[in-house]
Scaffold this active site. Structure first.
Site, PDB file in Angstrom:
ATOM      1  N   CYS A 118       5.715  -5.044   6.961  1.00  0.00           N
ATOM      2  CA  CYS A 118       4.427  -4.964   7.669  1.00  0.00           C
ATOM      3  C   CYS A 118       4.404  -5.790   8.950  1.00  0.00           C
ATOM      4  O   CYS A 118       3.525  -5.613   9.787  1.00  0.00           O
ATOM      5  CB  CYS A 118       3.290  -5.393   6.749  1.00  0.00           C
ATOM      6  SG  CYS A 118       3.085  -4.284   5.356  1.00  0.00           S
ATOM      7  N   HIS A 258      -2.733  -6.707  11.448  1.00  0.00           N
ATOM      8  CA  HIS A 258      -2.136  -5.740  10.521  1.00  0.00           C
ATOM      9  C   HIS A 258      -3.209  -5.326   9.522  1.00  0.00           C
ATOM     10  O   HIS A 258      -3.981  -6.159   9.049  1.00  0.00           O
ATOM     11  CB  HIS A 258      -0.962  -6.392   9.796  1.00  0.00           C
ATOM     12  CG  HIS A 258      -0.439  -5.576   8.663  1.00  0.00           C
ATOM     13  ND1 HIS A 258      -0.037  -4.272   8.824  1.00  0.00           N
ATOM     14  CD2 HIS A 258      -0.277  -5.869   7.343  1.00  0.00           C
ATOM     15  CE1 HIS A 258       0.355  -3.794   7.652  1.00  0.00           C
ATOM     16  NE2 HIS A 258       0.228  -4.738   6.741  1.00  0.00           N
ATOM     17  N   ASN A 288      -2.852   1.223   4.830  1.00  0.00           N
ATOM     18  CA  ASN A 288      -1.757   0.394   5.336  1.00  0.00           C
ATOM     19  C   ASN A 288      -0.571   1.294   5.688  1.00  0.00           C
ATOM     20  O   ASN A 288       0.095   1.830   4.800  1.00  0.00           O
ATOM     21  CB  ASN A 288      -1.371  -0.631   4.261  1.00  0.00           C
ATOM     22  CG  ASN A 288      -0.281  -1.582   4.720  1.00  0.00           C
ATOM     23  OD1 ASN A 288       0.312  -1.395   5.782  1.00  0.00           O
ATOM     24  ND2 ASN A 288      -0.017  -2.599   3.922  1.00  0.00           N
TER      25      ASN A 288
HETATM   26  N1  COA Z   1      -8.258   1.101  -9.093  1.00  0.00           N
HETATM   27  C1  COA Z   1      -8.926   0.474 -10.055  1.00  0.00           C
HETATM   28  N2  COA Z   1      -8.505  -0.667 -10.624  1.00  0.00           N
HETATM   29  C2  COA Z   1      -7.360  -1.187 -10.166  1.00  0.00           C
HETATM   30  C3  COA Z   1      -6.598  -0.576  -9.166  1.00  0.00           C
HETATM   31  C4  COA Z   1      -7.083   0.637  -8.612  1.00  0.00           C
HETATM   32  N3  COA Z   1      -6.450   1.297  -7.638  1.00  0.00           N
HETATM   33  N4  COA Z   1      -5.504  -1.318  -8.913  1.00  0.00           N
HETATM   34  C5  COA Z   1      -5.558  -2.377  -9.730  1.00  0.00           C
HETATM   35  N5  COA Z   1      -6.671  -2.291 -10.496  1.00  0.00           N
HETATM   36  C6  COA Z   1      -7.127  -3.217 -11.518  1.00  0.00           C
HETATM   37  C7  COA Z   1      -6.007  -4.048 -12.096  1.00  0.00           C
HETATM   38  O1  COA Z   1      -5.335  -3.323 -13.101  1.00  0.00           O
HETATM   39  C8  COA Z   1      -6.742  -5.232 -12.647  1.00  0.00           C
HETATM   40  O2  COA Z   1      -7.299  -4.878 -13.891  1.00  0.00           O
HETATM   41  P1  COA Z   1      -7.279  -5.924 -15.103  1.00  0.00           P
HETATM   42  O3  COA Z   1      -8.089  -7.100 -14.625  1.00  0.00           O
HETATM   43  O4  COA Z   1      -7.908  -5.140 -16.193  1.00  0.00           O
HETATM   44  O5  COA Z   1      -5.837  -6.262 -15.322  1.00  0.00           O
HETATM   45  C9  COA Z   1      -7.913  -5.400 -11.664  1.00  0.00           C
HETATM   46  O6  COA Z   1      -8.017  -4.163 -10.948  1.00  0.00           O
HETATM   47  C10 COA Z   1      -7.702  -6.526 -10.673  1.00  0.00           C
HETATM   48  O7  COA Z   1      -6.409  -6.427 -10.155  1.00  0.00           O
HETATM   49  P2  COA Z   1      -5.893  -7.445  -9.082  1.00  0.00           P
HETATM   50  O8  COA Z   1      -4.510  -7.051  -8.651  1.00  0.00           O
HETATM   51  O9  COA Z   1      -6.148  -8.838  -9.508  1.00  0.00           O
HETATM   52  O10 COA Z   1      -6.928  -7.115  -7.895  1.00  0.00           O
HETATM   53  P3  COA Z   1      -7.043  -7.784  -6.495  1.00  0.00           P
HETATM   54  O11 COA Z   1      -8.429  -8.232  -6.264  1.00  0.00           O
HETATM   55  O12 COA Z   1      -5.930  -8.754  -6.228  1.00  0.00           O
HETATM   56  O13 COA Z   1      -6.811  -6.528  -5.537  1.00  0.00           O
HETATM   57  C11 COA Z   1      -5.049  -5.555  -4.238  1.00  0.00           C
HETATM   58  C12 COA Z   1      -5.625  -5.783  -5.637  1.00  0.00           C
HETATM   59  C13 COA Z   1      -3.737  -4.815  -4.369  1.00  0.00           C
HETATM   60  C14 COA Z   1      -6.024  -4.727  -3.444  1.00  0.00           C
HETATM   61  C15 COA Z   1      -4.838  -6.923  -3.557  1.00  0.00           C
HETATM   62  O14 COA Z   1      -4.134  -7.770  -4.421  1.00  0.00           O
HETATM   63  C16 COA Z   1      -4.105  -6.830  -2.265  1.00  0.00           C
HETATM   64  O15 COA Z   1      -4.613  -6.284  -1.306  1.00  0.00           O
HETATM   65  N6  COA Z   1      -2.908  -7.395  -2.183  1.00  0.00           N
HETATM   66  C17 COA Z   1      -2.119  -7.395  -0.973  1.00  0.00           C
HETATM   67  C18 COA Z   1      -1.495  -6.070  -0.904  1.00  0.00           C
HETATM   68  C19 COA Z   1      -0.952  -5.723   0.415  1.00  0.00           C
HETATM   69  O16 COA Z   1      -1.654  -5.253   1.231  1.00  0.00           O
HETATM   70  N7  COA Z   1       0.338  -5.856   0.613  1.00  0.00           N
HETATM   71  C20 COA Z   1       1.019  -5.302   1.739  1.00  0.00           C
HETATM   72  C21 COA Z   1       1.578  -6.306   2.648  1.00  0.00           C
HETATM   73  S1  COA Z   1       0.452  -7.518   3.115  1.00  0.00           S
END
Ligand code: COA
Length: 334
Positions: A118, A258, A288
């Protein structure tokens, strides 16, 4: 203020996204997710997908460069160098940059791909600028493009909601009016590599029936850990470039971040002290697109920019890689 230093100016931008729109409601039919979850957690409403067989990232890059050459009135034969930032090259080799050069008829150029996930476009922009500042080249094209749908598992909800396909390209030329790239800070930390990666297909784990069965050709991400690193490091490095260049929030015209997650962008903007009116966002439309996000932002918001505007670019991604870049915009769009 003018100086004798040759700087690398962006003298044109062009972007491309495929026509197919994958909306949150369509994703609701594929996996157990909801529009509400996706929008509140990420800010994404839809993303673009490059559909069809035998269509790789070079198609996106080629469209970007064709548009860029036309828009800037540049002959393909005058291009010296093409750098393509991508983690979804058409193939490991030849490089996607070489394929794009051939497609557009840039017969006097050479090129290479750059892999920094990224942060790829930031790394490539800083790299390309060196060839201009040194006087080695007069016209360098920097592309950020990814076909993320090629490494996404659409049966697993965690990642398929986040990513999309698209890209953008900029033309770099020398300027002596002190506009252009002023400074950059690039960082990496390989100890975070395991948290966001493509496990198989490289020399460590060549493609095999087992790697396919284990779904190791799809992106692997520990989302909440990556999120914490992204929030901290993107904000830190953006603050660092401001301090290094004596920039206050009032000096900054726009933050071009980004687009991985709106909450990461908000944290960066808060740390920099810039209000939402200065933060460029298109994550809701494209998700993204990895190396594509920042040049796609340039493309979407080009008309807003005025010559001399101070832009701060910031990114965080797999590697881990991250960085910020400070530039003065070089032209007014009619
Ligand atoms: N829809 C519904 N629920 C979802 C889901 C989706 N698409 N994806 C994950 N969940 C659930 C998980 O299973 C988890 O459930 P649980 O509590 O029962 O285990 C819950 O949502 C929370 O998951 P978590 O990963 O803690 O959520 P979060 O607030 O961290 O958000 C992301 C998840 C991926 C959006 C976030 O971590 C993120 O943006 N990370 C950076 C990712 C990124 O952009 N990387 C690229 C380079 S920077």
């Amino acid at each position: 203020m003018s100086s004798n230093k040759i700087r690398a100016s962006i003298t044109g931008v062009h972007g491309y996204v495929p026509n197919y729109i994958l909306s949150n409601s369509e994703l609701e039919k594929l996996v157990d997710t909801s529009d509400e979850w996706i929008v509140t957690r990420t800010g994404i409403k839809e993303r673009r997908i490059l559909k069809g067989d035998m269509k790789g990232t070079s198609i996106i890059g080629t469209k970007c460069v064709e548009g860029l050459l036309e828009k800037t009135g540049t002959s393909a034969n005058d291009i010296d160098l093409i750098i393509c930032a991508t983690v979804t090259p058409d193939m490991f080799f030849p490089s996607t940059a070489n394929l794009i050069a051939n497609n557009v008829g840039a017969n006097n150029s050479y090129g290479f791909d750059l892999s920094a996930a990224c942060s790829g476009f930031l790394y490539a922009l800083a790299t390309g600028s060196q060839f201009i500042e040194s006087g080695a080249h007069k016209k360098v094209i920097v592309i950020g493009a990814d076909k993320m749908s090629s490494i996404i598992d659409y049966t697993e909800r965690k990642n398929c909601v986040l990513f999309g396909d698209g890209g953008g390209a900029v033309l770099l030329e020398p300027s002596k009016d002190n506009t252009g790239i002023q400074d950059y800070i690039l960082k990496s930390d390989g100890s975070g590599g395991d948290m966001l990666c493509l496990k198989a297909g490289g020399s460590l784990r060549p493609a095999s029936i087992k790697t396919i069965e284990n779904k190791e050709h799809y992106i692997y991400q520990e989302g909440s850990s990556v999120f914490k690193f992204a929030v901290t490091n993107m904000a830190n490095v953006s603050e660092e470039i401001m301090l290094k260049n004596n920039l206050t929030s009032n000096d900054i015209s726009y933050l071009v971040p980004h687009q991985a997650n709106k909450r990461i962008i908000d944290a960066t903007a808060n740390r920099m002290g810039v209000g939402p009116e200065k933060v460029l966002l298109n994550i809701e439309k494209y998700g993204n697109t990895t190396a594509g996000t920042i040049p796609l932002c340039f493309w979407d918001f080009e008309k807003k920019f005025k010559k001399g505007d101070n832009l701060v670019l910031a990114a965080f991604g797999g590697g881990f890689t991250w960085g910020s870049l400070y530039l003065k915009w070089s032209y007014n769009t009619k």
